[in-house]
Write a protein that holds these residues in place. Sequence first.
Motif, PDB file in Angstrom:
ATOM      1  N   LYS A 153     186.588 -37.405  20.606  1.00 10.31           N
ATOM      2  CA  LYS A 153     186.284 -36.927  19.263  1.00 10.31           C
ATOM      3  C   LYS A 153     187.381 -37.375  18.292  1.00 10.31           C
ATOM      4  CE  LYS A 153     185.634 -32.553  20.619  1.00 10.31           C
ATOM      5  NZ  LYS A 153     185.196 -31.141  20.648  1.00 10.31           N
TER       6      LYS A 153
ATOM      7  N   GLU B  92     175.526 -26.769  24.488  1.00 15.12           N
ATOM      8  CA  GLU B  92     175.524 -26.173  23.154  1.00 15.12           C
ATOM      9  C   GLU B  92     174.110 -26.067  22.590  1.00 15.12           C
ATOM     10  OE1 GLU B  92     178.895 -26.709  20.552  1.00 15.12           O
ATOM     11  OE2 GLU B  92     177.538 -27.475  19.006  1.00 15.12           O
ATOM     12  N   ALA B  93     173.278 -27.077  22.817  1.00 19.97           N
ATOM     13  CA  ALA B  93     171.898 -27.037  22.320  1.00 19.97           C
ATOM     14  C   ALA B  93     171.135 -25.860  22.927  1.00 19.97           C
ATOM     15  CB  ALA B  93     171.190 -28.349  22.630  1.00 19.97           C
TER      16      ALA B  93
ATOM     17  N   ASP C 127     178.746 -31.090  27.264  1.00 20.56           N
ATOM     18  CA  ASP C 127     179.089 -30.236  26.116  1.00 20.56           C
ATOM     19  C   ASP C 127     177.889 -30.097  25.182  1.00 20.56           C
ATOM     20  OD1 ASP C 127     182.460 -30.179  25.873  1.00 20.56           O
ATOM     21  OD2 ASP C 127     181.633 -31.890  26.949  1.00 20.56           O
ATOM     22  N   ARG C 128     177.291 -31.231  24.858  1.00 20.84           N
ATOM     23  CA  ARG C 128     176.210 -31.236  23.866  1.00 20.84           C
ATOM     24  C   ARG C 128     174.954 -30.549  24.402  1.00 20.84           C
ATOM     25  NH1 ARG C 128     178.074 -36.848  23.430  1.00 20.84           N
ATOM     26  NH2 ARG C 128     179.450 -37.029  21.599  1.00 20.84           N
TER      27      ARG C 128
ATOM     28  N   VAL D 289     184.773 -35.279  24.900  1.00 19.37           N
ATOM     29  CA  VAL D 289     183.473 -34.625  24.796  1.00 19.37           C
ATOM     30  C   VAL D 289     182.505 -35.396  25.689  1.00 19.37           C
ATOM     31  CG1 VAL D 289     182.742 -35.980  22.782  1.00 19.37           C
ATOM     32  CG2 VAL D 289     181.712 -33.746  23.210  1.00 19.37           C
ATOM     33  N   THR D 290     181.550 -34.684  26.272  1.00 18.33           N
ATOM     34  CA  THR D 290     180.593 -35.301  27.192  1.00 18.33           C
ATOM     35  C   THR D 290     179.175 -34.858  26.848  1.00 18.33           C
ATOM     36  OG1 THR D 290     180.553 -33.500  28.817  1.00 18.33           O
ATOM     37  CG2 THR D 290     182.349 -35.119  29.011  1.00 18.33           C
ATOM     38  N   ASP D 291     178.217 -35.483  27.527  1.00 17.73           N
ATOM     39  CA  ASP D 291     176.823 -35.055  27.373  1.00 17.73           C
ATOM     40  C   ASP D 291     176.650 -33.598  27.779  1.00 17.73           C
ATOM     41  OD1 ASP D 291     176.149 -37.584  26.563  1.00 17.73           O
ATOM     42  OD2 ASP D 291     175.392 -38.225  28.510  1.00 17.73           O
TER      43      ASP D 291
ATOM     44  N   GLU E 200     180.899 -28.155  18.965  1.00 17.45           N
ATOM     45  CA  GLU E 200     180.397 -29.501  18.676  1.00 17.45           C
ATOM     46  C   GLU E 200     179.708 -29.569  17.322  1.00 17.45           C
ATOM     47  OE1 GLU E 200     181.739 -31.559  20.513  1.00 17.45           O
ATOM     48  OE2 GLU E 200     182.342 -30.060  21.982  1.00 17.45           O
ATOM     49  N   GLU E 201     179.107 -28.474  16.879  1.00 16.73           N
ATOM     50  CA  GLU E 201     178.548 -28.431  15.532  1.00 16.73           C
ATOM     51  C   GLU E 201     179.661 -28.572  14.493  1.00 16.73           C
ATOM     52  OE1 GLU E 201     174.927 -27.541  14.258  1.00 16.73           O
ATOM     53  OE2 GLU E 201     175.081 -28.971  15.915  1.00 16.73           O
TER      54      GLU E 201
ATOM     55  N   THR F 157     187.295 -28.871  28.966  1.00 17.22           N
ATOM     56  CA  THR F 157     186.674 -30.186  29.192  1.00 17.22           C
ATOM     57  C   THR F 157     187.607 -31.138  29.929  1.00 17.22           C
ATOM     58  OG1 THR F 157     185.335 -29.900  27.187  1.00 17.22           O
ATOM     59  CG2 THR F 157     185.493 -32.113  28.075  1.00 17.22           C
TER      60      THR F 157
ATOM     61  N   ALA G  16     180.879 -32.026  14.190  1.00 17.32           N
ATOM     62  CA  ALA G  16     179.946 -32.871  13.445  1.00 17.32           C
ATOM     63  C   ALA G  16     179.882 -32.500  11.964  1.00 17.32           C
ATOM     64  CB  ALA G  16     178.560 -32.772  14.071  1.00 17.32           C
TER      65      ALA G  16
END
Length: 275
Positions: A35, A49-50, A45-46, A41-43, A69-70, A92, A73
């Motif tokens: 970042k 979070e979703a 994490d995303r 950061v990895t897939d 992660e939001e 992480t 961004a």
Amino acid sequence: MIDSGRLLDEIAEAAREAGEAIIRIVRQGFEVEAKRDSSPVTDADRAAEAIILAALARATPGVPVIAEEEVAAGRIPAHEDTYFLVDPLDGTKEFVRGGDDYTVNIGLIEHGAPALGVVFAPATGRLYGGSSTGGAWMDEGSGRHEIRTRPRGRQLTAVASRSHLNQATVDYLNSAVGMCDYVAIGSSLKFCILAEGKADIYPRASPTSEWDTAAGHAVLIAAGGLVDGSDGMPLRYGKRAFINRAFVATSGWKAPRLDRFLEPFAGGGDLPEGV
């Protein structure tokens, strides 16, 4: 009014679901990116979070969610006194190295303090939860049982960060408690070890983000512990850029102030020193 018991159940389920997604990605293999602040950061994490964002939207529509992660961004919702802080994959660095001590963290903040939270360790299946009104518990897969901090004894055990142990922490512990045993572990599990009654003090003499600490803080407070900022006052939330300058967590006893052991901190950008 938020039904804390129902909400705790729902965010616990969300944390488990996010953890299952992380484990699937571990088995498939993943890429590591850097970042803007050079943190990894990895897939996983995303994806985690979703899942959490969708679950919180269903459980508490209209309550803002500030998620790591939001924020990275640039998406920070307007918020007032009640909001969630989410770290979908805390630790992480340890996760990338193949370690087990990473967690999913979901905490609810009300009026600057953690009201409830859950911490889930996907690699071990341990789930911790707690609220200011209902106490703290742990579930290893066979049902919840209450956890409590332990009374301070003559020989203390300190919890130290696996990745962030610095000289200020060592100097503080030497001054505050003298000779003590150490447990080194990553992520918000350090709060949970205190909450379980397996350690006595966890000082952090370097900055953390509020989403790193909110859930574990909630569990520890519910179990009878304390978390103070470097000035000796209870650690509060809603600070600029969501940064904790430093803190000391204990099993319930008042620890000496940490601030005189800290190095100068510019904060970065327009953040004040000592945030």
